[in-house]
Design a protein around this motif. Structure first.
Motif, PDB file in Angstrom:
ATOM      1  N   UNK A 240       0.808  -1.229   0.000  1.00  0.00           N
ATOM      2  CA  UNK A 240       0.000   0.000   0.000  1.00  0.00           C
ATOM      3  C   UNK A 240       0.835   1.270   0.000  1.00  0.00           C
ATOM      4  N   UNK A 241       2.156   1.124  -0.023  1.00  0.00           N
ATOM      5  CA  UNK A 241       3.010   2.300   0.121  1.00  0.00           C
ATOM      6  C   UNK A 241       4.013   2.406  -1.024  1.00  0.00           C
ATOM      7  N   UNK A 242       4.473   3.631  -1.209  1.00  0.00           N
ATOM      8  CA  UNK A 242       5.571   3.928  -2.111  1.00  0.00           C
ATOM      9  C   UNK A 242       6.706   4.487  -1.270  1.00  0.00           C
ATOM     10  N   UNK A 243       7.874   3.869  -1.369  1.00  0.00           N
ATOM     11  CA  UNK A 243       9.025   4.265  -0.555  1.00  0.00           C
ATOM     12  C   UNK A 243      10.141   4.707  -1.491  1.00  0.00           C
ATOM     13  N   UNK A 244      10.765   5.832  -1.201  1.00  0.00           N
ATOM     14  CA  UNK A 244      11.863   6.290  -2.060  1.00  0.00           C
ATOM     15  C   UNK A 244      12.920   6.998  -1.227  1.00  0.00           C
ATOM     16  N   UNK A 245      14.112   7.063  -1.779  1.00  0.00           N
ATOM     17  CA  UNK A 245      15.253   7.668  -1.090  1.00  0.00           C
ATOM     18  C   UNK A 245      15.924   8.683  -1.994  1.00  0.00           C
ATOM     19  N   UNK A 246      16.781   9.504  -1.381  1.00  0.00           N
ATOM     20  CA  UNK A 246      17.578  10.473  -2.135  1.00  0.00           C
ATOM     21  C   UNK A 246      19.053  10.255  -1.824  1.00  0.00           C
ATOM     22  N   UNK A 247      19.913  10.840  -2.623  1.00  0.00           N
ATOM     23  CA  UNK A 247      21.347  10.632  -2.465  1.00  0.00           C
ATOM     24  C   UNK A 247      21.852  11.067  -1.086  1.00  0.00           C
ATOM     25  N   UNK A 248      21.201  12.055  -0.487  1.00  0.00           N
ATOM     26  CA  UNK A 248      21.654  12.524   0.825  1.00  0.00           C
ATOM     27  C   UNK A 248      21.235  11.608   1.973  1.00  0.00           C
ATOM     28  N   UNK A 249      20.550  10.493   1.654  1.00  0.00           N
ATOM     29  CA  UNK A 249      20.192   9.511   2.663  1.00  0.00           C
ATOM     30  C   UNK A 249      18.790   9.622   3.218  1.00  0.00           C
ATOM     31  N   UNK A 250      18.037  10.640   2.839  1.00  0.00           N
ATOM     32  CA  UNK A 250      16.660  10.761   3.300  1.00  0.00           C
ATOM     33  C   UNK A 250      15.814   9.627   2.713  1.00  0.00           C
ATOM     34  N   UNK A 251      14.878   9.115   3.524  1.00  0.00           N
ATOM     35  CA  UNK A 251      13.934   8.095   3.069  1.00  0.00           C
ATOM     36  C   UNK A 251      12.530   8.605   3.343  1.00  0.00           C
ATOM     37  N   UNK A 252      11.702   8.604   2.313  1.00  0.00           N
ATOM     38  CA  UNK A 252      10.330   9.082   2.429  1.00  0.00           C
ATOM     39  C   UNK A 252       9.347   7.956   2.128  1.00  0.00           C
ATOM     40  N   UNK A 253       8.194   8.010   2.766  1.00  0.00           N
ATOM     41  CA  UNK A 253       7.132   7.023   2.576  1.00  0.00           C
ATOM     42  C   UNK A 253       5.857   7.762   2.184  1.00  0.00           C
ATOM     43  N   UNK A 254       5.223   7.299   1.102  1.00  0.00           N
ATOM     44  CA  UNK A 254       3.986   7.907   0.617  1.00  0.00           C
ATOM     45  C   UNK A 254       2.896   6.846   0.531  1.00  0.00           C
ATOM     46  N   UNK A 255       1.680   7.250   0.756  1.00  0.00           N
ATOM     47  CA  UNK A 255       0.533   6.358   0.594  1.00  0.00           C
ATOM     48  C   UNK A 255       0.083   6.386  -0.863  1.00  0.00           C
ATOM     49  N   UNK A 256      -0.105   5.201  -1.434  1.00  0.00           N
ATOM     50  CA  UNK A 256      -0.518   5.118  -2.830  1.00  0.00           C
ATOM     51  C   UNK A 256      -1.929   5.671  -3.014  1.00  0.00           C
ATOM     52  N   UNK A 257      -2.769   5.497  -1.997  1.00  0.00           N
ATOM     53  CA  UNK A 257      -4.185   5.842  -2.131  1.00  0.00           C
ATOM     54  C   UNK A 257      -4.522   7.237  -1.626  1.00  0.00           C
ATOM     55  N   UNK A 258      -3.532   7.948  -1.086  1.00  0.00           N
ATOM     56  CA  UNK A 258      -3.780   9.308  -0.606  1.00  0.00           C
ATOM     57  C   UNK A 258      -2.861  10.254  -1.367  1.00  0.00           C
ATOM     58  N   UNK A 259      -3.338  10.954  -2.377  1.00  0.00           N
ATOM     59  CA  UNK A 259      -2.489  11.820  -3.195  1.00  0.00           C
ATOM     60  C   UNK A 259      -1.764  12.868  -2.354  1.00  0.00           C
ATOM     61  N   UNK A 260      -0.464  12.945  -2.545  1.00  0.00           N
ATOM     62  CA  UNK A 260       0.332  13.976  -1.899  1.00  0.00           C
ATOM     63  C   UNK A 260       0.729  13.685  -0.473  1.00  0.00           C
ATOM     64  N   UNK A 261       0.166  12.638   0.154  1.00  0.00           N
ATOM     65  CA  UNK A 261       0.496  12.343   1.551  1.00  0.00           C
ATOM     66  C   UNK A 261       1.896  11.761   1.636  1.00  0.00           C
TER      67      UNK A 261
END
Length: 479
Positions: A240-261
């Protein structure tokens, strides 16, 4: 099956034929089997188990098991023995076929035992899981799921696909309006979505059935260590989630069913950990590959608690300088990290590959390359991995023991990816396709795209982003 009046059993004739792209009916084995009564519950369970075992190798092939009634015969002792012999022969024959997937068709003349075995949804679930690592349904039954996956697999071999182009929307982030400099760095696929991660740290989510843009996620702002420190370095889907990272090491988690969350699950520390050059995960694990600081190559997290469970490894130590250089130049490929179907992690650099268990972090295999590889062509999927060395030789290995499966020439390969049966490598002339069993070259995509910045494949789609702000999607799904 009913016994005849004098107690004799009906005799059946079994024929196994290979599943070839030419639909050949050449027979590779014939055997006889006796069904002695109609109370065969134990034998049915044995048949399901044996049939499951006979396709334990996802590279095996059986296309038709045809059973035809021949004559009456009085023998009540040979069923199990003949069944074992038959399945043994099937298993042996499967290793000599050229196709990729298993298809079992039951004709109307099949005996009751085999008919009942074929109606077991658990059997088809086991086959689908073993061959395509599929654990959930998108069709009414596992039998339907199996048929769909098999037909889709055939489409990959025959170049039967539908191609579409997705134009991602203009950058709607007020902090960066330079759309010309926007570059797609990572792609991820699920059953219903495709996600694209960009050089400005944003991720765009698209709905696969309609090809429509669903949402754009922007990372939380903070101080940066270089112009590309926010660039997306890894992206994947869970249930149910989309997980992504950036080169600086940050990790973010987004809900697939809630736009922009969007929420930040981890705040990176480049000085302490180095640059997060690649990142992937599953429903159980997250793993990041870092470069720039010694003895901190792998960071493993529990995907449920998001807590760090392991830090260590020297895989990227020789590439520390190149890792730091990514913060100002995205053209280098430092390393790749992948998670396979058996919870094993595969890490690549230019000079080395390592395989280890995520459960106990034990190294299962490693190898230093005699010739450096192009990290952009390195990938792992299920039980196989692939890389292309500096001489253009592509090598396909088993993940667990790094045993070679095949090799083939792929000169000019720039980026590459694999799914369960095929390799896709971009060259200056387009995307070329090989099968993974024997390294046979199959074809080149009709769309001769160039300047590919990211690629990904699964058991239905192949996707590639290009420098002209488009995403090309090839859909091989059965219709």
């Amino acid at each position: 099956m009913e016994n005849n009046s004098d107690g004799a059993a009906k005799k059946y004739h079994f024929t196994v034929s290979p599943s070839l792209s030419s639909y050949s009916v050449n027979r590779v084995y014939r055997g006889e089997i006796l069904v002695v009564d109609d109370h065969l519950d134990d034998q049915i369970e044995d048949l399901e188990t044996e049939l499951d075992e006979c396709v334990d190798d996802e590279n095996a092939i059986v296309d038709n098991i045809v059973v035809e009634e021949e004559e009456e015969h009085d023998d009540k002792d040979e069923f199990k023995q003949k069944c074992d012999e038959f399945i043994k022969k099937v298993r042996q024959s499967m290793h000599h076929e050229v196709s990729q997937y298993v298809m079992i068709d039951y004709h109307e003349s099949v005996c009751r035992t085999w008919r009942r075995a074929s109606q077991s949804d658990l059997l088809w679930q086991t086959l689908t899981r073993r061959i395509w690592n599929r654990h959930h349904l998108i069709h009414p039954s596992w039998h339907d799921e199996y048929i769909y996956r098999h037909r889709t697999a055939r489409n990959f071999r025959s170049r039967n696909y539908h191609h579409t182009v997705i134009n991602f929307p203009l950058n709607d982030n007020n902090n960066n309006n330079n759309n010309e400099a926007l570059s797609c760095r990572r792609l991820a696929l699920s059953d219903y979505h495709i996600a694209a991660g960009f050089s400005d740290g944003s991720v765009r989510l698209f709905h696969l059935p309609t090809r429509l843009h669903v949402s754009t996620f922007h990372p939380h702002q903070r101080n940066h260590f270089g112009p590309f420190s926010r660039a997306v370095s890894g992206i994947f889907f869970t249930d149910t989630r989309l997980v992504f990272s950036s080169l600086d090491g940050d990790i973010h988690v987004a809900s697939i069913h809630v736009p922009g969350a969007l929420r930040r699950a981890h705040l990176g520390d480049v000085v302490t950990d180095g640059v997060l050059v690649d990142f992937t995960g599953s429903n159980r694990w997250w793993i990041g590959l870092y470069a720039g600081v010694p003895n901190r190559a792998f960071h493993v997290r529990n995907s449920i608690t998001e807590e760090l469970v392991f830090i260590g490894g020297t895989l990227t130590d020789p590439d520390a300088v190149i890792g730091w250089h990514l913060l100002i130049d995205l053209n280098d490929h430092v390393g790749r990290i992948r998670i396979t179907s058996d919870d094993m992690a595969v890490g690549f650099t230019r000079s080395r590959v390592i395989v280890f268990s995520l459960g106990n972090q034990m190294i299962l295999g490693e190898e230093e390359f005699m010739r450096q590889i192009n990290v952009g062509t390195a990938d792992a999927y299920n039980k196989a991995l692939m890389f292309v060395n500096s001489r253009g030789v592509a090598n396909v290995r088993q993940v667990e023991h790094l045993r070679e499966i095949c090799r083939f020439m792929a000169r000019g390969g720039l980026l590459g990816c694999i799914n369960g049966g095929y390799a896709f490598i971009s060259t200056s002339n387009g995307v070329r396709v090989w099968e993974l069993d024997h390294g046979e070259y199959l074809y080149i995509f009709r769309e001769r795209i160039r300047d590919i910045t990211a690629m990904i494949a699964d058991e239905r789609h192949v996707a590639a982003s290009t420098g002209d702000n488009t995403i090309h999607l090839w859909d091989f799904g059965a219709r």
